[in-house]
Motif scaffolding. Structure first.
Motif, PDB file in Angstrom:
ATOM      1  N   ALA A  30     -31.348  60.138 -11.081  1.00  0.00           N
ATOM      2  CA  ALA A  30     -32.655  60.492 -10.547  1.00  0.00           C
ATOM      3  C   ALA A  30     -33.661  59.414 -10.959  1.00  0.00           C
ATOM      4  CB  ALA A  30     -33.083  61.850 -11.080  1.00  0.00           C
ATOM      5  N   TYR A  31     -34.584  59.122 -10.086  1.00  0.00           N
ATOM      6  CA  TYR A  31     -35.572  58.074 -10.344  1.00  0.00           C
ATOM      7  C   TYR A  31     -36.841  58.643 -10.941  1.00  0.00           C
ATOM      8  CZ  TYR A  31     -33.242  54.057  -8.403  1.00  0.00           C
ATOM      9  OH  TYR A  31     -32.385  53.016  -8.213  1.00  0.00           O
ATOM     10  N   SER A  32     -37.377  57.931 -11.904  1.00  0.00           N
ATOM     11  CA  SER A  32     -38.695  58.218 -12.450  1.00  0.00           C
ATOM     12  C   SER A  32     -39.553  56.992 -12.147  1.00  0.00           C
ATOM     13  CB  SER A  32     -38.610  58.431 -13.963  1.00  0.00           C
ATOM     14  OG  SER A  32     -38.220  57.217 -14.592  1.00  0.00           O
ATOM     15  N   ALA A  33     -40.844  57.104 -12.378  1.00  0.00           N
ATOM     16  CA  ALA A  33     -41.724  55.942 -12.174  1.00  0.00           C
ATOM     17  C   ALA A  33     -41.287  54.796 -13.083  1.00  0.00           C
ATOM     18  CB  ALA A  33     -43.172  56.325 -12.441  1.00  0.00           C
ATOM     19  N   THR A  34     -40.844  55.118 -14.302  1.00  0.00           N
ATOM     20  CA  THR A  34     -40.419  54.081 -15.253  1.00  0.00           C
ATOM     21  C   THR A  34     -39.174  53.357 -14.759  1.00  0.00           C
ATOM     22  OG1 THR A  34     -41.308  55.432 -17.040  1.00  0.00           O
ATOM     23  CG2 THR A  34     -39.803  53.668 -17.666  1.00  0.00           C
ATOM     24  N   SER A  35     -38.175  54.117 -14.283  1.00  0.00           N
ATOM     25  CA  SER A  35     -36.944  53.469 -13.805  1.00  0.00           C
ATOM     26  C   SER A  35     -37.208  52.690 -12.513  1.00  0.00           C
ATOM     27  CB  SER A  35     -35.818  54.487 -13.614  1.00  0.00           C
ATOM     28  OG  SER A  35     -36.160  55.462 -12.659  1.00  0.00           O
ATOM     29  N   LEU A  36     -38.099  53.206 -11.661  1.00  0.00           N
ATOM     30  CA  LEU A  36     -38.454  52.474 -10.445  1.00  0.00           C
ATOM     31  C   LEU A  36     -39.155  51.178 -10.813  1.00  0.00           C
ATOM     32  CD1 LEU A  36     -38.754  52.096  -7.409  1.00  0.00           C
ATOM     33  CD2 LEU A  36     -40.772  53.568  -7.482  1.00  0.00           C
ATOM     34  N   LYS A  37     -40.072  51.241 -11.766  1.00  0.00           N
ATOM     35  CA  LYS A  37     -40.786  50.040 -12.201  1.00  0.00           C
ATOM     36  C   LYS A  37     -39.809  48.993 -12.732  1.00  0.00           C
ATOM     37  CE  LYS A  37     -44.404  48.321 -15.193  1.00  0.00           C
ATOM     38  NZ  LYS A  37     -45.466  48.602 -16.136  1.00  0.00           N
ATOM     39  N   ALA A  38     -38.869  49.419 -13.558  1.00  0.00           N
ATOM     40  CA  ALA A  38     -37.890  48.497 -14.132  1.00  0.00           C
ATOM     41  C   ALA A  38     -37.045  47.847 -13.034  1.00  0.00           C
ATOM     42  CB  ALA A  38     -36.989  49.233 -15.125  1.00  0.00           C
ATOM     43  N   GLU A  39     -36.601  48.642 -12.082  1.00  0.00           N
ATOM     44  CA  GLU A  39     -35.771  48.090 -11.011  1.00  0.00           C
ATOM     45  C   GLU A  39     -36.562  47.153 -10.107  1.00  0.00           C
ATOM     46  OE1 GLU A  39     -32.511  49.531  -7.715  1.00  0.00           O
ATOM     47  OE2 GLU A  39     -32.981  50.819  -9.418  1.00  0.00           O
ATOM     48  N   LEU A  40     -37.784  47.524  -9.793  1.00  0.00           N
ATOM     49  CA  LEU A  40     -38.640  46.647  -8.981  1.00  0.00           C
ATOM     50  C   LEU A  40     -38.896  45.331  -9.707  1.00  0.00           C
ATOM     51  CD1 LEU A  40     -41.209  49.233  -7.600  1.00  0.00           C
ATOM     52  CD2 LEU A  40     -39.639  47.858  -6.207  1.00  0.00           C
ATOM     53  N   ASN A  41     -39.228  45.401 -10.999  1.00  0.00           N
ATOM     54  CA  ASN A  41     -39.477  44.191 -11.790  1.00  0.00           C
ATOM     55  C   ASN A  41     -38.249  43.291 -11.823  1.00  0.00           C
ATOM     56  OD1 ASN A  41     -42.101  44.958 -12.337  1.00  0.00           O
ATOM     57  ND2 ASN A  41     -41.628  45.795 -14.347  1.00  0.00           N
ATOM     58  N   GLU A  42     -37.090  43.905 -11.940  1.00  0.00           N
ATOM     59  CA  GLU A  42     -35.832  43.155 -11.959  1.00  0.00           C
ATOM     60  C   GLU A  42     -35.637  42.364 -10.663  1.00  0.00           C
ATOM     61  OE1 GLU A  42     -31.391  44.770 -11.844  1.00  0.00           O
ATOM     62  OE2 GLU A  42     -32.436  45.371 -13.698  1.00  0.00           O
ATOM     63  N   ARG A  43     -36.155  42.901  -9.571  1.00  0.00           N
ATOM     64  CA  ARG A  43     -36.014  42.251  -8.267  1.00  0.00           C
ATOM     65  C   ARG A  43     -37.215  41.369  -7.921  1.00  0.00           C
ATOM     66  NH1 ARG A  43     -32.767  46.127  -4.426  1.00  0.00           N
ATOM     67  NH2 ARG A  43     -31.563  47.280  -5.936  1.00  0.00           N
ATOM     68  N   GLY A  44     -38.154  41.252  -8.855  1.00  0.00           N
ATOM     69  CA  GLY A  44     -39.313  40.399  -8.624  1.00  0.00           C
ATOM     70  C   GLY A  44     -40.469  41.085  -7.918  1.00  0.00           C
ATOM     71  N   TRP A  45     -40.412  42.410  -7.819  1.00  0.00           N
ATOM     72  CA  TRP A  45     -41.490  43.175  -7.208  1.00  0.00           C
ATOM     73  C   TRP A  45     -42.198  43.969  -8.291  1.00  0.00           C
ATOM     74  CZ3 TRP A  45     -36.988  44.874  -3.839  1.00  0.00           C
ATOM     75  CH2 TRP A  45     -36.775  43.960  -2.804  1.00  0.00           C
ATOM     76  N   ARG A  46     -43.298  44.616  -7.919  1.00  0.00           N
ATOM     77  CA  ARG A  46     -43.984  45.430  -8.913  1.00  0.00           C
ATOM     78  C   ARG A  46     -44.200  46.850  -8.401  1.00  0.00           C
ATOM     79  NH1 ARG A  46     -49.517  45.551  -8.604  1.00  0.00           N
ATOM     80  NH2 ARG A  46     -50.298  44.685  -6.686  1.00  0.00           N
ATOM     81  N   LEU A  47     -44.418  47.738  -9.345  1.00  0.00           N
ATOM     82  CA  LEU A  47     -44.684  49.130  -9.006  1.00  0.00           C
ATOM     83  C   LEU A  47     -46.167  49.273  -8.715  1.00  0.00           C
ATOM     84  CD1 LEU A  47     -43.773  52.045  -8.692  1.00  0.00           C
ATOM     85  CD2 LEU A  47     -44.153  52.355 -11.142  1.00  0.00           C
ATOM     86  N   THR A  48     -46.496  49.301  -7.436  1.00  0.00           N
ATOM     87  CA  THR A  48     -47.890  49.458  -7.034  1.00  0.00           C
ATOM     88  C   THR A  48     -48.256  50.943  -7.091  1.00  0.00           C
ATOM     89  OG1 THR A  48     -47.308  49.736  -4.715  1.00  0.00           O
ATOM     90  CG2 THR A  48     -47.727  47.470  -5.468  1.00  0.00           C
TER      91      THR A  48
END
Length: 151
Positions: free
Chosen positions: A3-21
């Motif tokens: 299950a995704y949380s804002a924290t796990s989404l942020k980490a995955e986005l950062n890993e791909r060079g994106w950010r959690l807007t």
């Protein structure tokens, strides 16, 4: 799948060079709070966010939905209404499939572990990382069948 949380989404986005807007976080939150069995189209999500005065454009919603579906966070569904619907990609054992009436679009969710096992085994055998495995069955529901019968 987890299950995704804002924290796990942020980490995955950062890993791909994106950010959690803030927009991405808001959209994730809407899907996390949806009752089980509820699916939203981009337009329905836009209307819901408009009532909350979130200020997220329809184009941002489309881009975010596509991104989250590619990441495996959301499931992109073809429910026979001419446009895609989305739902949170639930981890096992909440994983499910869809049975859709092609006449009235009534949708029933059902579970079948063997479908997921086959998908997982096939992906692993070929060296793929499984994001989602879904079966959609298009049929005619009993009510619509009765409506089609001559009187």
């Amino acid at each position: 799948m987890t299950a995704y949380s804002a924290t796990s989404l942020k980490a995955e986005l950062n890993e791909r060079g994106w950010r959690l807007t803030p927009q991405r976080e808001t959209i994730l939150q809407v899907f996390q709070e949806l009752p089980r069995g509820k699916h939203l189209s981009a337009e329905e999500l836009y209307q819901q966010l408009e009532t909350q005065a979130a200020g997220i454009s329809l184009s941002t919603i489309y881009r975010t939905l596509k991104l989250m579906a590619r990441m495996g966070i959301l499931r992109e569904l073809e429910l026979g209404e001419g446009h895609k619907h989305y739902e949170i990609n639930q981890p096992y054992p909440h994983h499910h499939h869809h049975l859709i009436c092609v006449r009235c679009n009534k949708t029933i969710e059902f579970k079948n572990d063997s479908i997921l096992k086959i998908g997982s085994k096939t992906a692993e055998k070929e060296g793929y990382h499984l994001l989602d495995c879904q079966l959609t069955i298009h049929a005619v529901c009993p009510s619509c069948q009765r409506a089609l019968l001559p009187i």
